[in-house]
Design a protein around this motif. Structure first.
Motif, PDB file in Angstrom:
ATOM      1  N   GLU A   1       0.829  -1.207   0.000  1.00  0.00           N
ATOM      2  CA  GLU A   1       0.000   0.000   0.000  1.00  0.00           C
ATOM      3  C   GLU A   1       0.865   1.260   0.000  1.00  0.00           C
ATOM      4  OE1 GLU A   1      -3.207   0.483  -0.313  1.00  0.00           O
ATOM      5  OE2 GLU A   1      -3.536  -1.669  -0.583  1.00  0.00           O
ATOM      6  N   ILE A   2       2.004   1.174   0.754  1.00  0.00           N
ATOM      7  CA  ILE A   2       2.914   2.339   0.790  1.00  0.00           C
ATOM      8  C   ILE A   2       3.472   2.619  -0.605  1.00  0.00           C
ATOM      9  CG2 ILE A   2       5.145   3.147   1.669  1.00  0.00           C
ATOM     10  CD1 ILE A   2       4.470   1.726   4.317  1.00  0.00           C
ATOM     11  N   GLU A   3       3.915   1.532  -1.304  1.00  0.00           N
ATOM     12  CA  GLU A   3       4.461   1.710  -2.655  1.00  0.00           C
ATOM     13  C   GLU A   3       3.401   2.321  -3.580  1.00  0.00           C
ATOM     14  OE1 GLU A   3       7.457   1.436  -3.715  1.00  0.00           O
ATOM     15  OE2 GLU A   3       8.193   0.823  -1.737  1.00  0.00           O
ATOM     16  N   ARG A   4       2.178   1.835  -3.419  1.00  0.00           N
ATOM     17  CA  ARG A   4       1.115   2.346  -4.274  1.00  0.00           C
ATOM     18  C   ARG A   4       0.838   3.822  -3.977  1.00  0.00           C
ATOM     19  NH1 ARG A   4      -4.268   2.923  -4.276  1.00  0.00           N
ATOM     20  NH2 ARG A   4      -4.389   2.221  -2.086  1.00  0.00           N
ATOM     21  N   CYS A   5       0.897   4.198  -2.712  1.00  0.00           N
ATOM     22  CA  CYS A   5       0.679   5.618  -2.336  1.00  0.00           C
ATOM     23  C   CYS A   5       1.794   6.497  -2.848  1.00  0.00           C
ATOM     24  CB  CYS A   5       0.560   5.724  -0.806  1.00  0.00           C
ATOM     25  SG  CYS A   5      -0.958   5.029  -0.143  1.00  0.00           S
ATOM     26  N   LYS A   6       3.023   5.937  -2.790  1.00  0.00           N
ATOM     27  CA  LYS A   6       4.151   6.698  -3.347  1.00  0.00           C
ATOM     28  C   LYS A   6       3.945   6.975  -4.838  1.00  0.00           C
ATOM     29  CE  LYS A   6       7.767   5.250  -0.098  1.00  0.00           C
ATOM     30  NZ  LYS A   6       9.070   4.542   0.020  1.00  0.00           N
ATOM     31  N   GLU A   7       3.489   5.932  -5.533  1.00  0.00           N
ATOM     32  CA  GLU A   7       3.257   6.110  -6.964  1.00  0.00           C
ATOM     33  C   GLU A   7       2.177   7.167  -7.196  1.00  0.00           C
ATOM     34  OE1 GLU A   7       2.308   2.309  -8.468  1.00  0.00           O
ATOM     35  OE2 GLU A   7       4.365   1.544  -8.298  1.00  0.00           O
ATOM     36  N   LEU A   8       1.111   7.108  -6.366  1.00  0.00           N
ATOM     37  CA  LEU A   8       0.052   8.108  -6.519  1.00  0.00           C
ATOM     38  C   LEU A   8       0.572   9.508  -6.202  1.00  0.00           C
ATOM     39  CD1 LEU A   8      -3.010   6.252  -4.872  1.00  0.00           C
ATOM     40  CD2 LEU A   8      -2.659   6.793  -7.308  1.00  0.00           C
ATOM     41  N   CYS A   9       1.445   9.598  -5.190  1.00  0.00           N
ATOM     42  CA  CYS A   9       2.009  10.911  -4.824  1.00  0.00           C
ATOM     43  C   CYS A   9       2.882  11.463  -5.937  1.00  0.00           C
ATOM     44  CB  CYS A   9       2.802  10.756  -3.524  1.00  0.00           C
ATOM     45  SG  CYS A   9       3.483  12.354  -2.923  1.00  0.00           S
ATOM     46  N   SER A  10       3.698  10.538  -6.509  1.00  0.00           N
ATOM     47  CA  SER A  10       4.559  10.980  -7.637  1.00  0.00           C
ATOM     48  C   SER A  10       3.709  11.450  -8.800  1.00  0.00           C
ATOM     49  CB  SER A  10       5.474   9.830  -8.067  1.00  0.00           C
ATOM     50  OG  SER A  10       6.355   9.457  -7.019  1.00  0.00           O
ATOM     51  N   ALA A  11       2.637  10.703  -9.066  1.00  0.00           N
ATOM     52  CA  ALA A  11       1.764  11.094 -10.180  1.00  0.00           C
ATOM     53  C   ALA A  11       1.128  12.460  -9.918  1.00  0.00           C
ATOM     54  CB  ALA A  11       0.702  10.021 -10.394  1.00  0.00           C
ATOM     55  N   LEU A  12       0.721  12.652  -8.618  1.00  0.00           N
ATOM     56  CA  LEU A  12       0.124  13.939  -8.282  1.00  0.00           C
ATOM     57  C   LEU A  12       1.136  15.084  -8.405  1.00  0.00           C
ATOM     58  CD1 LEU A  12      -2.055  12.895  -5.174  1.00  0.00           C
ATOM     59  CD2 LEU A  12      -2.855  13.561  -7.474  1.00  0.00           C
ATOM     60  N   GLU A  13       2.377  14.802  -7.949  1.00  0.00           N
ATOM     61  CA  GLU A  13       3.413  15.840  -8.062  1.00  0.00           C
ATOM     62  C   GLU A  13       3.680  16.172  -9.535  1.00  0.00           C
ATOM     63  OE1 GLU A  13       6.740  14.348  -5.965  1.00  0.00           O
ATOM     64  OE2 GLU A  13       5.944  14.874  -3.980  1.00  0.00           O
ATOM     65  N   GLN A  14       3.763  15.115 -10.378  1.00  0.00           N
ATOM     66  CA  GLN A  14       4.001  15.362 -11.805  1.00  0.00           C
ATOM     67  C   GLN A  14       2.839  16.133 -12.431  1.00  0.00           C
ATOM     68  OE1 GLN A  14       6.783  14.603 -13.430  1.00  0.00           O
ATOM     69  NE2 GLN A  14       5.914  15.702 -15.219  1.00  0.00           N
ATOM     70  N   GLU A  15       1.632  15.807 -12.016  1.00  0.00           N
ATOM     71  CA  GLU A  15       0.458  16.522 -12.535  1.00  0.00           C
ATOM     72  C   GLU A  15       0.470  17.980 -12.088  1.00  0.00           C
ATOM     73  OE1 GLU A  15      -4.438  16.077 -12.574  1.00  0.00           O
ATOM     74  OE2 GLU A  15      -3.167  14.645 -11.517  1.00  0.00           O
ATOM     75  N   HIS A  16       0.952  18.181 -10.803  1.00  0.00           N
ATOM     76  CA  HIS A  16       1.071  19.558 -10.307  1.00  0.00           C
ATOM     77  C   HIS A  16       2.085  20.358 -11.133  1.00  0.00           C
ATOM     78  CE1 HIS A  16       1.180  22.861  -7.472  1.00  0.00           C
ATOM     79  NE2 HIS A  16       2.536  22.736  -7.428  1.00  0.00           N
ATOM     80  N   VAL A  17       3.235  19.663 -11.418  1.00  0.00           N
ATOM     81  CA  VAL A  17       4.255  20.348 -12.256  1.00  0.00           C
ATOM     82  C   VAL A  17       3.686  20.689 -13.619  1.00  0.00           C
ATOM     83  CG1 VAL A  17       6.487  20.055 -13.394  1.00  0.00           C
ATOM     84  CG2 VAL A  17       6.192  19.331 -11.008  1.00  0.00           C
ATOM     85  N   ASP A  18       2.965  19.696 -14.215  1.00  0.00           N
ATOM     86  CA  ASP A  18       2.393  19.946 -15.545  1.00  0.00           C
ATOM     87  C   ASP A  18       1.395  21.096 -15.495  1.00  0.00           C
ATOM     88  OD1 ASP A  18       3.934  17.911 -16.489  1.00  0.00           O
ATOM     89  OD2 ASP A  18       2.316  16.397 -16.413  1.00  0.00           O
ATOM     90  N   LEU A  19       0.567  21.096 -14.419  1.00  0.00           N
ATOM     91  CA  LEU A  19      -0.398  22.190 -14.312  1.00  0.00           C
ATOM     92  C   LEU A  19       0.285  23.553 -14.141  1.00  0.00           C
ATOM     93  CD1 LEU A  19      -3.113  20.483 -12.013  1.00  0.00           C
ATOM     94  CD2 LEU A  19      -3.301  21.059 -14.455  1.00  0.00           C
ATOM     95  N   GLN A  20       1.394  23.532 -13.330  1.00  0.00           N
ATOM     96  CA  GLN A  20       2.133  24.793 -13.140  1.00  0.00           C
ATOM     97  C   GLN A  20       2.717  25.301 -14.460  1.00  0.00           C
ATOM     98  OE1 GLN A  20       2.092  26.336 -10.270  1.00  0.00           O
ATOM     99  NE2 GLN A  20       3.342  28.072 -11.004  1.00  0.00           N
ATOM    100  N   MET A  21       3.285  24.365 -15.254  1.00  0.00           N
ATOM    101  CA  MET A  21       3.863  24.748 -16.554  1.00  0.00           C
ATOM    102  C   MET A  21       2.761  25.255 -17.495  1.00  0.00           C
ATOM    103  SD  MET A  21       6.677  21.701 -17.107  1.00  0.00           S
ATOM    104  CE  MET A  21       7.105  22.341 -18.704  1.00  0.00           C
ATOM    105  N   ALA A  22       1.600  24.565 -17.443  1.00  0.00           N
ATOM    106  CA  ALA A  22       0.487  25.000 -18.291  1.00  0.00           C
ATOM    107  C   ALA A  22       0.021  26.385 -17.882  1.00  0.00           C
ATOM    108  CB  ALA A  22      -0.658  23.994 -18.201  1.00  0.00           C
ATOM    109  N   LYS A  23       0.006  26.599 -16.542  1.00  0.00           N
ATOM    110  CA  LYS A  23      -0.397  27.923 -16.060  1.00  0.00           C
ATOM    111  C   LYS A  23       0.564  29.001 -16.551  1.00  0.00           C
ATOM    112  CE  LYS A  23      -1.113  30.543 -11.809  1.00  0.00           C
ATOM    113  NZ  LYS A  23      -1.042  30.503 -10.328  1.00  0.00           N
TER     114      LYS A  23
END
Length: 393
Positions: free
Chosen positions: A31-53
């Motif tokens: 579950e921890i590994e899966r949460c890490k993956e979700l966190c990384s995905a969220l961070e990458q999505e945040h970066v993408d959103l910031q760049m789009a902004k």
């Protein structure tokens, strides 16, 4: 189960609304590994959103700049349209001014032609009333009243001479006639230092009559100036013309001498007389009525003649053969009886040697010539003007 062992209870994502399961360490790690993956995905999505902004903000700024540029361009276009309209108006005004100036130029050119015609005879008309006094005896015939105020003029004709030509005047008209009838002459050029190596050198020249245009009658309308006088009988003092004019102006500008303010003065080179023009009317007439005045020039007084100043316009010219209608200006050729025009003279000798060779050739009776009264030669490449006067012979 050992009461000392640690148990971790997690609520799995799928446990909502269901009973919670007890998780094992392995399950927790997954579950921890899966949460890490979700966190990384969220961070990458945040970066993408910031760049789009940031991209959207940059594009917004670009669009804002483009809007400002469009606004500035529209304003510039509006200014250009205004300037273009102003330029068109300026061009129309310039064309109107050009047309006006062209009309003024035509008027001035017409006046200039009239002045040129008047200047041809103005000096002569000015001189005539101020001829030196001379005692004369009348031995002629009386004339009709309508023939008064007519002038007898001696023609003074200017005849252009091109290069490689000569005018030769003989003492007798029959000699000139023989030379003209022969048309072509072989002139020997065997004399002179420039031709020492040539024993016999000849050139072929052409002979032709000289015709000038003369009027048979000339009418001039004379106008008397109300402010000018003609001063003559001037002494020869050997001083510059400007100095003499200054002394005359100084004398005639004084009211005690009967004069007034002098507006202009002019020295007539061809007659040695002076024209003085006063600034106001009423000064010239009393001086003219006196006829003569004792004028102080330097330390001496001289008796000078005061005459009216006249100017004239040609009112009628008539040709020699048939009387012209009033106001016409017609001329007719008149042949010079003693003068011959020689042409086609090559440039093989100096001016003086060529003149001597021509005179020697045409004064020999054996070649149909005779005594030469005058000879004028113009070398090739040059031009000259011969002046003809009335033949007294």
């Amino acid at each position: 189960m050992d009461p000392d062992e640690d148990f971790i209870y997690l609520i799995a994502p799928g446990c909502v609304g269901r009973s919670c399961l007890e998780l094992t360490p392995e399950r927790v790690r997954q579950e921890i590994e899966r949460c890490k993956e979700l966190c990384s995905a969220l961070e990458q999505e945040h970066v993408d959103l910031q760049m789009a902004k940031e991209g959207v903000e940059r594009r917004t700024q670009e669009l804002r700049k483009e809007g400002e540029l469009c606004k500035n361009f529209e304003q510039q276009m509006s200014l250009n349209r205004d300037e273009e309209g102003s330029l068109q108006a300026s061009i129309c005004l310039a064309k109107e001014e050009q047309n006006r100036l062209m009309q003024e130029k035509q008027v001035l050119q017409k006046k200039l032609e009239e002045v040129r015609k008047r200047v041809l005879w103005e000096d002569l008309a000015t001189m005539l009333p101020a001829l030196p006094e001379k005692k004369m005896v009348f031995k002629g015939l009386e004339t009709n009243k309508e023939d008064m105020n007519k002038l007898v003029l001696t023609p003074l004709i200017h005849y252009p001479l091109p290069g490689g030509s000569a005018l030769i005047t003989f003492e007798k008209a029959e000699v000139a006639q023989r030379i003209i009838e022969a048309k072509e002459h072989m002139v020997e050029l065997s004399s002179g230092e420039e031709l020492e190596e040539l024993d016999r050198c000849r050139v072929r020249v052409q002979a032709a009559p000289v015709d000038v245009l003369l009027p048979s009658a000339l009418e001039i309308g004379l106008t008397r100036s109300s402010r000018s006088i003609l001063v003559s009988d001037l002494p020869s003092l050997g001083i510059p013309e400007e100095t003499l004019l200054d002394k005359l102006e100084l004398f005639f500008s004084k009211t005690k001498n009967g004069g007034g303010e002098v507006e202009s003065r002019e020295f007539l080179d061809d007659s040695g007389q002076v024209v003085l023009t006063f600034a106001r009317d009423g000064v010239a007439e009393p001086l003219i009525a006196r006829g003569h005045m004792q004028v102080l020039i330097g330390r001496r007084e001289y008796k000078l003649k005061i005459s009216p100043c006249m100017s004239g316009d040609i009112t009628n010219l008539q040709h020699r053969a048939v009387a012209a209608q009033p106001g016409s200006a017609q001329l007719q050729p008149s042949r010079c009886p003693r003068t011959v025009l020689l042409s086609s003279i090559p440039d093989v000798l100096g001016e003086e040697l060529m003149r001597d060779s021509l005179e020697i050739h045409f004064q020999k009776a054996s070649r149909g010539g005779g005594e030469v009264d005058a000879l004028a030669y113009v070398p090739a490449g040059q031009q000259a003007v011969a002046v003809f006067t009335e033949d007294a012979g």
